[in-house]
Design a protein around this motif. Structure first.
Motif, PDB file in Angstrom:
ATOM      1  N   GLU A   6       8.620   0.766   1.463  1.00  0.00           N
ATOM      2  CA  GLU A   6       7.407   0.109   1.950  1.00  0.00           C
ATOM      3  C   GLU A   6       7.393   0.064   3.475  1.00  0.00           C
ATOM      4  N   CYS A  22       3.430   2.329   0.599  1.00  0.00           N
ATOM      5  CA  CYS A  22       4.643   2.484  -0.200  1.00  0.00           C
ATOM      6  C   CYS A  22       4.703   3.909  -0.713  1.00  0.00           C
ATOM      7  N   TRP A  36       1.336  -3.644  -6.384  1.00  0.00           N
ATOM      8  CA  TRP A  36       1.953  -4.564  -5.435  1.00  0.00           C
ATOM      9  C   TRP A  36       2.112  -5.939  -6.060  1.00  0.00           C
ATOM     10  N   CYS A  95       6.469  -3.367  -3.519  1.00  0.00           N
ATOM     11  CA  CYS A  95       5.847  -2.234  -4.197  1.00  0.00           C
ATOM     12  C   CYS A  95       6.506  -2.069  -5.561  1.00  0.00           C
ATOM     13  N   GLY A 112      10.359  -1.555  -4.648  1.00  0.00           N
ATOM     14  CA  GLY A 112      10.730  -1.377  -3.261  1.00  0.00           C
ATOM     15  C   GLY A 112      11.562  -2.547  -2.783  1.00  0.00           C
TER      16      GLY A 112
END
Length: 121
Positions: A6, A22, A36, A95, A112
């Motif tokens: 990200e 991302c 997200w 993410c 992420g």
């Protein structure tokens, strides 16, 4: 190995805007969906927005009309445009993607590392 990286977080004043990005990388066979989540201090992680491949975005009620999710499938990238930011949007944004790598039969859920968004004057 699949990775989500990200970028785009930071400090912004109330009413301001930020754009998160991302990118998924690795030996990816297919991406089924990207989205997200966010987690504020002392709160559970919550879905902000998500978009299946070939579909349209879905949003949490708290961000409808202010946030927009989009994807660039050629780049394996998902974006979150955040407008009219409020202090209550302050959180770590993560993410998330449902990805089938070449090395597995089933798709897996990937995250992420998170990026901090702080909305404050």
């Amino acid at each position: 190995q699949v990775q989500l990286v990200e970028s785009g977080g930071g400090l912004v004043q109330p009413g301001g805007s930020l754009r998160l990005s991302c990118k998924a990388s690795g030996r990816i066979f297919a991406i089924n969906a990207m989205g997200w989540y966010r987690q504020a201090p002392g709160k559970e992680r919550e879905l902000v927005a998500a978009m299946p491949t070939g579909g349209t975005g879905a949003y949490a009620d708290s961000v409808k009309g202010r946030f927009t999710i989009s994807r660039d499938n050629a780049l394996n990238t998902v974006y979150l445009q955040m407008n009219s930011l409020k202090p209550e949007d302050t959180a770590v944004y993560y993410c998330n993607a449902l990805i089938k790598p070449f090395s597995t039969v089933l798709s897996g859920n990937y995250w992420g590392q998170g990026t901090q968004v702080t909305v404050s004057s």
